[in-house]
Design a protein around this motif. Structure first.
Motif, PDB file in Angstrom:
ATOM      1  N   VAL A  61       0.858  -1.191   0.000  1.00  0.00           N
ATOM      2  CA  VAL A  61       0.000   0.000   0.000  1.00  0.00           C
ATOM      3  C   VAL A  61       0.886   1.230   0.000  1.00  0.00           C
ATOM      4  CG1 VAL A  61      -2.346  -0.339   0.875  1.00  0.00           C
ATOM      5  CG2 VAL A  61      -0.408  -0.588   2.402  1.00  0.00           C
ATOM      6  N   LYS A  90       1.000   5.122   0.828  1.00  0.00           N
ATOM      7  CA  LYS A  90       0.219   6.017   1.687  1.00  0.00           C
ATOM      8  C   LYS A  90       0.853   7.405   1.779  1.00  0.00           C
ATOM      9  CE  LYS A  90      -1.732   3.786   5.138  1.00  0.00           C
ATOM     10  NZ  LYS A  90      -1.859   3.194   6.480  1.00  0.00           N
ATOM     11  N   GLY A  99      -6.084  13.433   8.423  1.00  0.00           N
ATOM     12  CA  GLY A  99      -6.713  12.131   8.328  1.00  0.00           C
ATOM     13  C   GLY A  99      -7.598  12.053   7.096  1.00  0.00           C
ATOM     14  N   ARG A 145      -7.160  10.233   4.523  1.00  0.00           N
ATOM     15  CA  ARG A 145      -6.367  10.196   3.291  1.00  0.00           C
ATOM     16  C   ARG A 145      -6.910   9.185   2.300  1.00  0.00           C
ATOM     17  NH1 ARG A 145      -1.120   8.493   5.994  1.00  0.00           N
ATOM     18  NH2 ARG A 145      -2.741   7.355   7.106  1.00  0.00           N
ATOM     19  N   LEU A 185      -3.548   0.706  -3.218  1.00  0.00           N
ATOM     20  CA  LEU A 185      -2.953  -0.630  -3.227  1.00  0.00           C
ATOM     21  C   LEU A 185      -2.169  -0.825  -4.525  1.00  0.00           C
ATOM     22  CD1 LEU A 185      -2.869  -3.356  -1.681  1.00  0.00           C
ATOM     23  CD2 LEU A 185      -4.871  -4.050  -3.021  1.00  0.00           C
ATOM     24  N   GLU A 193       3.667  -2.913   3.744  1.00  0.00           N
ATOM     25  CA  GLU A 193       3.263  -4.268   3.355  1.00  0.00           C
ATOM     26  C   GLU A 193       1.742  -4.331   3.312  1.00  0.00           C
ATOM     27  OE1 GLU A 193       3.899  -7.177   6.471  1.00  0.00           O
ATOM     28  OE2 GLU A 193       3.734  -5.665   8.035  1.00  0.00           O
ATOM     29  N   VAL A 218      -1.426  -5.883   4.367  1.00  0.00           N
ATOM     30  CA  VAL A 218      -1.753  -6.782   5.479  1.00  0.00           C
ATOM     31  C   VAL A 218      -3.205  -7.264   5.432  1.00  0.00           C
ATOM     32  CG1 VAL A 218       0.023  -6.082   7.107  1.00  0.00           C
ATOM     33  CG2 VAL A 218      -2.063  -4.717   6.892  1.00  0.00           C
ATOM     34  N   TYR A 219      -3.892  -6.934   4.325  1.00  0.00           N
ATOM     35  CA  TYR A 219      -5.274  -7.383   4.200  1.00  0.00           C
ATOM     36  C   TYR A 219      -5.334  -8.619   3.315  1.00  0.00           C
ATOM     37  CZ  TYR A 219      -6.938  -3.050   6.344  1.00  0.00           C
ATOM     38  OH  TYR A 219      -7.180  -2.018   7.207  1.00  0.00           O
ATOM     39  N   ASN A 233      -6.553   3.962  13.835  1.00  0.00           N
ATOM     40  CA  ASN A 233      -7.777   3.625  13.107  1.00  0.00           C
ATOM     41  C   ASN A 233      -7.436   3.347  11.657  1.00  0.00           C
ATOM     42  OD1 ASN A 233     -10.442   3.211  12.541  1.00  0.00           O
ATOM     43  ND2 ASN A 233     -10.929   5.383  12.280  1.00  0.00           N
ATOM     44  N   PRO A 234      -7.403   2.104  11.240  1.00  0.00           N
ATOM     45  CA  PRO A 234      -7.812   0.932  12.008  1.00  0.00           C
ATOM     46  C   PRO A 234      -6.672   0.228  12.746  1.00  0.00           C
ATOM     47  CG  PRO A 234      -7.467   0.332   9.718  1.00  0.00           C
ATOM     48  CD  PRO A 234      -7.163   1.805   9.833  1.00  0.00           C
TER      49      PRO A 234
END
Ligand code: GDP
Ligand code: MN
Length: 396
Positions: free
Chosen positions: A48, A50, A56, A58, A66, A104, A106-107, A208-209
């Motif tokens: 990802v 970012k 916030g 974003r 992704l 990384e 992570v989902y 969050n999250p």
């Protein structure tokens, strides 16, 4: 002082909080190199990208994307770096992105779906205790959750004498509906998160999250960290993380001059001594139908040098159409302030906005005479209301 997400995550990690791992990059090539390194270290295939800005939301603004290949990493990183990211928390012009965090993915798909929680640590000013606020409804606006489903937000108050106790960490994990490995992971997560908050003298953590991965790891995917400015003197390493590009440039300059300055949207510049009087002055301007352009407390010694510095700061704001100087001469004598105003005015030579000065206190009468006979475009006022009316008159 606010930290970037990548800095906040490093801070958390140094206290043993599990985080989504990532590497910060200043350009597309660095982003690709970062992605390769992450794949070596973590085995992740996807990444990802970012945007690192102090705001916030974003994801909603297109600042979190992704990347499924190194080509994607390059394309997305070059799109995001240099963009003016507009999110629900920025102005309409947005915030310029100078760097991205390559993280990384992570989902990853697994037997079960990943779950997102919300967790923050903050001070309850009502009773002077820190509290952990958390919810099963992570990944979305916590304000919306608070409004529509307040029963889904839990709080856990921490006794400063004991710190977080094991039963409290277990309660958090229980309320989030966890069991087995994830339960244990969460108790560890919340305990180290709270320790990090206290040890770093932070005033806000918002994660969050918080993610439960499909293999039951609990980790911070996002990190908003605000450090307590008053405690920065004992955290030199953290103080160095300050990114001045994220702050209002006039406020930064004022801070360096020792002036307490906050930029606002109105058109009446204020120069005041004492924070309380500054607040009252802003109220007065509003009541008279104007809008303050700033909050500015010049402090106790309103001498010519400080007044001049304050003038320069106020006049950097192009919206300023008039300046109201409201000084109470208690320890500092009004005639000295008046002389300071006159000297600064002459020294600057090019002040084009009208100035209204109200000096009250020791030697106020001498001060008024000095102003009135100076021959400068400076109006004096004695009463608070009179000052406000004169401001309105020059704006009209
Ligand atoms: P914010 O929008 O500024 O709060 O930024 P976040 O760091 O919270 O990221 C926004 C959203 O991006 C998260 O809520 C996730 O849904 C998503 N996201 C973050 N990390 C990953 C990841 O590793 N994989 C995927 N697929 N989505 C992610
Ligand atoms: Mn977030």
């Amino acid at each position: 002082m606010n930290l970037h997400e990548y800095q906040g995550k490093e801070l958390l990690n140094s206290f043993g909080v599990r985080i989504q791992r990532g590497i910060v990059a200043q350009n597309a090539d660095e982003a690709v190199a970062a992605a390769k390194k992450l794949t070596e270290d973590t085995g992740t295939g996807w990444h990802v990208i970012k945007a690192q800005v102090h705001a916030g939301g974003r994801g909603k603004g297109g600042g979190v994307k992704l990347a499924k290949s190194l080509d994607d990493v390059k394309t997305i990183a070059s799109q995001i770096i240099g963009m003016d990211l507009v999110t629900p928390q920025t102005s309409a012009e947005g915030k310029r992105v100078h760097q991205v965090l390559v993280a990384e993915d992570v989902y990853y798909p697994g037997d079960s779906e990943p779950e997102e929680y919300y967790m923050s640590v903050l001070l309850n000013r009502g009773n002077g205790r820190n509290m952990i606020m958390y919810s099963t409804e992570g990944g979305m606006d916590i304000e919306t959750v608070a409004e529509e489903t307040p029963h889904l937000i839990f709080t856990e108050e921490i006794d400063p004498a004991t710190g977080i106790l094991p039963f409290q960490a277990r309660k958090v994990a229980f309320n989030l509906g966890l069991s087995g490995t994830a339960f244990k992971e969460m108790t560890r997560f919340v305990t180290s998160l709270y320790t990090a908050y206290v040890k770093s003298d932070s005033s806000l953590f918002e994660i969050n999250p918080v993610l439960k991965t499909s293999d039951d790891k609990i980790m911070a995917v996002d990190a908003k960290v605000t450090l307590d400015d008053n405690a920065l003197f004992r955290h030199k390493d953290l103080a160095e993380l300050r990114d001045l590009r994220e702050e209002n440039p006039i406020e930064v300059e004022a801070g360096a001059l020792g002036l307490n300055y906050v930029d606002l949207d109105g058109n009446v510049g204020c120069m005041v001594n004492g924070a309380g009087l500054a607040m009252a002055t802003m109220d007065l301007i509003k009541q008279a139908g104007g809008e303050p352009a700033n909050f500015l407390d010049v402090g106790g010694t309103a001498d010519a040098a400080r007044v001049e510095a304050a003038f320069r700061i106020i006049l950097k704001d192009p919206n300023v159409k008039a300046i109201l100087i409201n000084i109470f001469g208690g320890i500092v004598r009004c005639d000295r302030v008046a002389q300071g105003v006159i000297d600064a005015y002459k020294n600057m030579g090019n002040i084009e906005v009208p100035i209204i000065v109200r000096l009250q206190g020791t030697n106020a009468d001498i001060a008024k005479e000095l102003i009135d006979s100076s021959g400068l475009d400076v109006k004096s006022a004695v009463e608070f209301q009179e000052a406000a009316d004169k401001v309105q008159a020059v704006l009209a």
